[in-house]
Design a protein around this motif. Structure first.
Motif, PDB file in Angstrom:
ATOM      1  N   GLY A 156       0.848  -1.184   0.000  1.00  0.00           N
ATOM      2  CA  GLY A 156       0.000   0.000   0.000  1.00  0.00           C
ATOM      3  C   GLY A 156       0.880   1.229   0.000  1.00  0.00           C
ATOM      4  N   ILE A 157       0.455   2.271  -0.717  1.00  0.00           N
ATOM      5  CA  ILE A 157       1.303   3.461  -0.826  1.00  0.00           C
ATOM      6  C   ILE A 157       0.487   4.726  -0.616  1.00  0.00           C
ATOM      7  N   VAL A 158       1.109   5.672   0.033  1.00  0.00           N
ATOM      8  CA  VAL A 158       0.599   7.044   0.077  1.00  0.00           C
ATOM      9  C   VAL A 158       1.615   7.876  -0.700  1.00  0.00           C
ATOM     10  N   PRO A 159       1.305   8.217  -1.952  1.00  0.00           N
ATOM     11  CA  PRO A 159       2.302   8.880  -2.798  1.00  0.00           C
ATOM     12  C   PRO A 159       2.432  10.360  -2.483  1.00  0.00           C
ATOM     13  N   GLN A 160       3.513  10.919  -2.976  1.00  0.00           N
ATOM     14  CA  GLN A 160       3.754  12.348  -2.787  1.00  0.00           C
ATOM     15  C   GLN A 160       2.727  13.171  -3.549  1.00  0.00           C
ATOM     16  N   ASP A 161       2.469  12.776  -4.792  1.00  0.00           N
ATOM     17  CA  ASP A 161       1.505  13.489  -5.634  1.00  0.00           C
ATOM     18  C   ASP A 161       0.261  12.626  -5.748  1.00  0.00           C
ATOM     19  N   THR A 162      -0.745  12.916  -4.944  1.00  0.00           N
ATOM     20  CA  THR A 162      -1.966  12.118  -4.937  1.00  0.00           C
ATOM     21  C   THR A 162      -2.899  12.567  -6.055  1.00  0.00           C
ATOM     22  N   VAL A 163      -3.204  11.657  -6.959  1.00  0.00           N
ATOM     23  CA  VAL A 163      -4.151  11.938  -8.049  1.00  0.00           C
ATOM     24  C   VAL A 163      -5.404  11.125  -7.794  1.00  0.00           C
ATOM     25  N   LEU A 164      -6.545  11.803  -7.733  1.00  0.00           N
ATOM     26  CA  LEU A 164      -7.810  11.129  -7.444  1.00  0.00           C
ATOM     27  C   LEU A 164      -8.652  10.994  -8.703  1.00  0.00           C
ATOM     28  N   PHE A 165      -9.575  10.034  -8.667  1.00  0.00           N
ATOM     29  CA  PHE A 165     -10.518   9.867  -9.767  1.00  0.00           C
ATOM     30  C   PHE A 165     -11.589  10.949  -9.694  1.00  0.00           C
ATOM     31  N   ASN A 166     -12.100  11.322 -10.843  1.00  0.00           N
ATOM     32  CA  ASN A 166     -13.154  12.336 -10.895  1.00  0.00           C
ATOM     33  C   ASN A 166     -14.474  11.695 -10.476  1.00  0.00           C
ATOM     34  N   ASP A 167     -14.562  11.415  -9.193  1.00  0.00           N
ATOM     35  CA  ASP A 167     -15.721  10.724  -8.630  1.00  0.00           C
ATOM     36  C   ASP A 167     -15.921  11.239  -7.208  1.00  0.00           C
ATOM     37  N   THR A 168     -16.641  10.490  -6.408  1.00  0.00           N
ATOM     38  CA  THR A 168     -16.923  10.944  -5.040  1.00  0.00           C
ATOM     39  C   THR A 168     -15.753  10.638  -4.107  1.00  0.00           C
ATOM     40  N   ILE A 169     -15.776  11.304  -2.948  1.00  0.00           N
ATOM     41  CA  ILE A 169     -14.769  11.019  -1.919  1.00  0.00           C
ATOM     42  C   ILE A 169     -14.900   9.573  -1.474  1.00  0.00           C
ATOM     43  N   TYR A 170     -16.127   9.111  -1.319  1.00  0.00           N
ATOM     44  CA  TYR A 170     -16.352   7.722  -0.899  1.00  0.00           C
ATOM     45  C   TYR A 170     -15.718   6.754  -1.890  1.00  0.00           C
ATOM     46  N   TYR A 171     -15.932   6.971  -3.176  1.00  0.00           N
ATOM     47  CA  TYR A 171     -15.372   6.091  -4.209  1.00  0.00           C
ATOM     48  C   TYR A 171     -13.851   6.074  -4.131  1.00  0.00           C
ATOM     49  N   ASN A 172     -13.252   7.253  -3.943  1.00  0.00           N
ATOM     50  CA  ASN A 172     -11.790   7.333  -3.929  1.00  0.00           C
ATOM     51  C   ASN A 172     -11.177   6.658  -2.716  1.00  0.00           C
ATOM     52  N   ILE A 173     -11.867   6.678  -1.580  1.00  0.00           N
ATOM     53  CA  ILE A 173     -11.359   5.956  -0.410  1.00  0.00           C
ATOM     54  C   ILE A 173     -11.579   4.454  -0.595  1.00  0.00           C
ATOM     55  N   GLN A 174     -12.774   4.088  -1.036  1.00  0.00           N
ATOM     56  CA  GLN A 174     -13.105   2.672  -1.214  1.00  0.00           C
ATOM     57  C   GLN A 174     -12.243   2.014  -2.290  1.00  0.00           C
ATOM     58  N   TYR A 175     -11.626   2.814  -3.155  1.00  0.00           N
ATOM     59  CA  TYR A 175     -10.786   2.276  -4.217  1.00  0.00           C
ATOM     60  C   TYR A 175      -9.629   1.440  -3.652  1.00  0.00           C
ATOM     61  N   GLY A 176      -9.246   1.731  -2.404  1.00  0.00           N
ATOM     62  CA  GLY A 176      -8.194   0.946  -1.761  1.00  0.00           C
ATOM     63  C   GLY A 176      -8.587  -0.511  -1.598  1.00  0.00           C
ATOM     64  N   ARG A 177      -9.886  -0.748  -1.408  1.00  0.00           N
ATOM     65  CA  ARG A 177     -10.418  -2.126  -1.326  1.00  0.00           C
ATOM     66  C   ARG A 177     -11.886  -2.067  -1.750  1.00  0.00           C
ATOM     67  N   PRO A 178     -12.147  -2.276  -3.058  1.00  0.00           N
ATOM     68  CA  PRO A 178     -13.491  -2.058  -3.605  1.00  0.00           C
ATOM     69  C   PRO A 178     -14.603  -2.849  -2.932  1.00  0.00           C
ATOM     70  N   ASP A 179     -14.279  -3.962  -2.246  1.00  0.00           N
ATOM     71  CA  ASP A 179     -15.328  -4.744  -1.600  1.00  0.00           C
ATOM     72  C   ASP A 179     -15.539  -4.347  -0.139  1.00  0.00           C
ATOM     73  N   ALA A 180     -14.903  -3.258   0.282  1.00  0.00           N
ATOM     74  CA  ALA A 180     -15.031  -2.811   1.674  1.00  0.00           C
ATOM     75  C   ALA A 180     -16.440  -2.300   1.951  1.00  0.00           C
ATOM     76  N   THR A 181     -16.901  -2.479   3.204  1.00  0.00           N
ATOM     77  CA  THR A 181     -18.223  -1.986   3.594  1.00  0.00           C
ATOM     78  C   THR A 181     -18.152  -0.486   3.861  1.00  0.00           C
ATOM     79  N   ARG A 182     -19.316   0.117   3.975  1.00  0.00           N
ATOM     80  CA  ARG A 182     -19.350   1.560   4.250  1.00  0.00           C
ATOM     81  C   ARG A 182     -18.735   1.874   5.603  1.00  0.00           C
ATOM     82  N   GLU A 183     -18.980   0.996   6.581  1.00  0.00           N
ATOM     83  CA  GLU A 183     -18.417   1.218   7.910  1.00  0.00           C
ATOM     84  C   GLU A 183     -16.890   1.191   7.866  1.00  0.00           C
TER      85      GLU A 183
END
Length: 610
Positions: free
Chosen positions: A439-466
């Motif tokens: 897992g990486i936290v890069p220096q230059d973070t580029v996000l998808f043009n989507d919601t904040i929720y989508y961009n966090i969940q992208y780390g593990r797409p099957d993660a629950t909302r909680e």
């Protein structure tokens, strides 16, 4: 006469080779065949409907001839030829009906082929190395895929529903002329078709060079526009709107000139085609009229010849456009298929193994690396990160720190030496399992043009909302998200431009926390945060790093004081190593960097206090 479809949408990638060196685009037809094989029965049924439509089309003037002859005074009819009139109407209906049935049957074949090819190209692009993606131009590649998928539709439609029908219809018309009239009618028709095709192909080949030039300029203008818009803020910073507009207009001006040449050449093609058709029709009608006058032909024969010629020359009128579009589709499709031929610089070996889950140790053994053979980046880099420990890499910009992370992810292969995880060379590990463990936290973070929720969940797409919200809390971004009108459904904009640097960084941290990998890489993870936020998040980073093998790449030395070992890099080499206390005691490069940063922080504190 609509011999060619005039269009302002001209598009071929600027990277296409010159005509003399360009490969045979017809190979694209062979490359498409496997994608059509899945629906071979649909293709066959569509061809049956196509043939039925053409037989009905040629039958129309034959029935019309009988109607005209039946209604002529010489026949002295006492009743209308009702059966012939009904047959005429049914044949007219059948021509349209079979053509529509053909399209209905074939549409799934076309769309499935487009879908499968586009997906194959998309997957292949993701499998290519970082080097390819750093060198490519986004606008050009997206145009390649867009044109290629559109080219598949054009290619299948025109080749199956324009070329084959013209050949079939010409064969049927020639058979009718040979069986019902003397050889002169067939000879004139055949000669006219040969001259027409030769003229059309010759002029169209010449026009393709003009069109290719126009399309190269179109691609340049498109790339220029996309690049400018992606760097919108930079343009604004330097007040260079007019400068960008002038550069864009320079390309548009050249394209305008080439497009005008393209339209003029289209006019020449249309006039030439009309001359051939007019001459042939006139000669055949003279022969037919002469036969009527000499009583060797009936008035119905004259109508039949005229009807056959009209039905033959209507599709021929579009031959120039069809040939041009087929050639264009071949070029576009071939260009897209050439993306599939881009070699994967990084590939799994046939006997690659899956990296076992759980704790991981990392070892760099005498690693040399260069992006370009003329400029080496790393020189004999060796270090060991025991499972569960934290290693920091510090150094000035350009010293090769971030390259270590790229090599660990295997975006590139080392030039010499090896990178070992749990005793296995990462070149012998499946890339999916390798990257799944990091897992990486890069220096230059580029996000998808989507919601904040989508961009966090992208780390593990099957993660629950909680779990997503829990990761956001751990990254200290939950309260900020809750303060937004749309909360977690707030969109971040292209590349995350609606968020500040610190907010983007915290989304990236939340994403890494959610992934919960065996190996964590913090590549200047807090560089975009202010000192106060950095201190609060630093504690969270230290907490989530516990139990993980952690590689911290940092510029601020205060963030790596707790590292088990600190590597100091300079010019691609490790010049010092040890923990914080040991390195300070040596009074070397690390001690100098520490003193300089302490001095800078002291000055900043005095400025704030003032």
């Amino acid at each position: 006469m609509a011999h060619g479809r005039r269009s302002s949408t001209l598009s071929v990638d600027a990277d296409l080779p010159a005509p003399g060196t360009r490969r045979n685009e017809w190979r694209a037809v062979g490359m498409l065949l496997p994608y059509l094989w899945e629906y071979k029965w649909r293709v066959l049924i569509a061809l049956v409907f196509l043939a039925s439509a053409k037989f009905a089309n040629v039958g129309v003037p034959l029935v019309l001839k009988n109607i005209v002859d039946a209604l002529s005074p010489e026949q002295q009819l006492v009743a209308l030829p009702l059966a012939l009139l009904v047959a005429y109407g049914l044949l007219r209906l059948s021509t349209v009906l079979f053509a529509e049935l053909r399209d209905v049957v074939f549409v799934r074949v076309t769309q499935r082929a487009i879908r499968r090819v586009a997906l194959t190209v998309f997957r292949h692009l993701h499998s290519l190395s970082l080097r390819f993606h750093l060198d490519r131009q986004t606008g050009g590649v997206t145009r390649d895929i867009e044109r290629g998928t559109r080219g598949i539709s054009t290619l299948l439609s025109f080749m199956l529903f324009s070329i084959i029908p013209v050949i079939l219809e010409f064969s049927l018309v020639a058979a009718v002329l040979l069986t019902k009239f003397d050889w002169r009618f067939a000879a004139v028709t055949f000669a006219a078709v040969v001259i027409y095709i030769f003229f059309t192909v010759s002029i169209t080949e010449w026009r393709m060079d003009i069109r290719r030039q126009a399309n190269e300029l179109d691609s340049k203008a498109n790339t220029r526009a996309i690049d400018s818009l992606l760097n919108y803020e930079t343009v604004k910073y330097f007040n260079n709107e007019e400068y960008e507009a002038r550069r864009y207009d320079d390309n548009l001006q050249k394209y305008e000139s080439a497009a005008v040449k393209n339209e003029v050449s289209l006019g020449l093609l249309n006039v030439g085609q009309s001359c051939v058709i007019a001459a042939a029709v006139t000669l055949l009608m003279i022969l037919a009229a002469e036969g009527v006058v000499n009583k060797t032909l009936t008035l119905g024969d004259l109508v039949l010849i005229n009807g056959l010629l009209i039905q033959l020359y209507i599709p021929l009128n579009f031959l120039g456009m069809v040939y041009r579009e087929i050639k264009q589709a071949l070029i576009d499709t071939d260009r897209m298929f050439r993306l599939l031929e881009q070699n994967r610089e990084i590939q799994d070996s046939p006997d690659a193994v899956t990296l076992a889950a759980g704790s991981a140790s990392i070892r760099f053994e005498h690693v040399d690396f260069f992006y370009d053979p003329k400029r080496q980046i790393l020189f004999d880099v060796s270090f060991h990160v025991p499972a569960g420990s934290k290693i920091a890499v510090v150094g000035h910009s350009g010293s090769g720190k971030s390259t270590l992370a790229r090599l660990l992810y295997r975006f590139y292969d080392v030039g010499r030496g090896a990178i070992i995880i749990n005793g296995i060379d990462i070149r012998a590990v499946k890339q999916t399992s390798l990257r799944g463990a990091i897992g990486i936290v890069p220096q230059d973070t580029v996000l998808f043009n989507d919601t904040i929720y989508y961009n966090i969940q992208y780390g593990r797409p099957d993660a629950t909302r909680e779990e997503v919200i829990g990761a956001a809390r751990a990254a200290h971004i939950h309260d900020f998200v809750e303060s937004l009108p749309d909360k977690y459904e707030a969109r971040v904009g292209e590349r995350g431009l609606k968020l500040s640097g610190g907010e983007k960084q915290r989304v990236a941290i939340a994403r890494a926390i959610l992934k919960n990998p065996s190996i964590l890489i913090f590549d200047e993870a807090t560089s975009a945060l202010d000192s106060e936020t950095e201190k609060s998040i630093q504690g969270e980073l230290a907490r989530i790093a516990q139990g993980h093998t952690t590689l911290v790449i940092a510029h601020r030395l205060s963030t790596v004081m707790d590292a088990d070992q600190i590597l100091v890099m300079e010019g691609g080499r490790i010049i010092e190593r040890g923990n914080h206390r040991e390195l300070l005691g040596r009074d070397g490069a690390y001690a100098q960097m520490w003193a300089l940063q302490q001095q800078e922080e002291s000055q900043q504190s005095r400025v704030k206090a003032a």
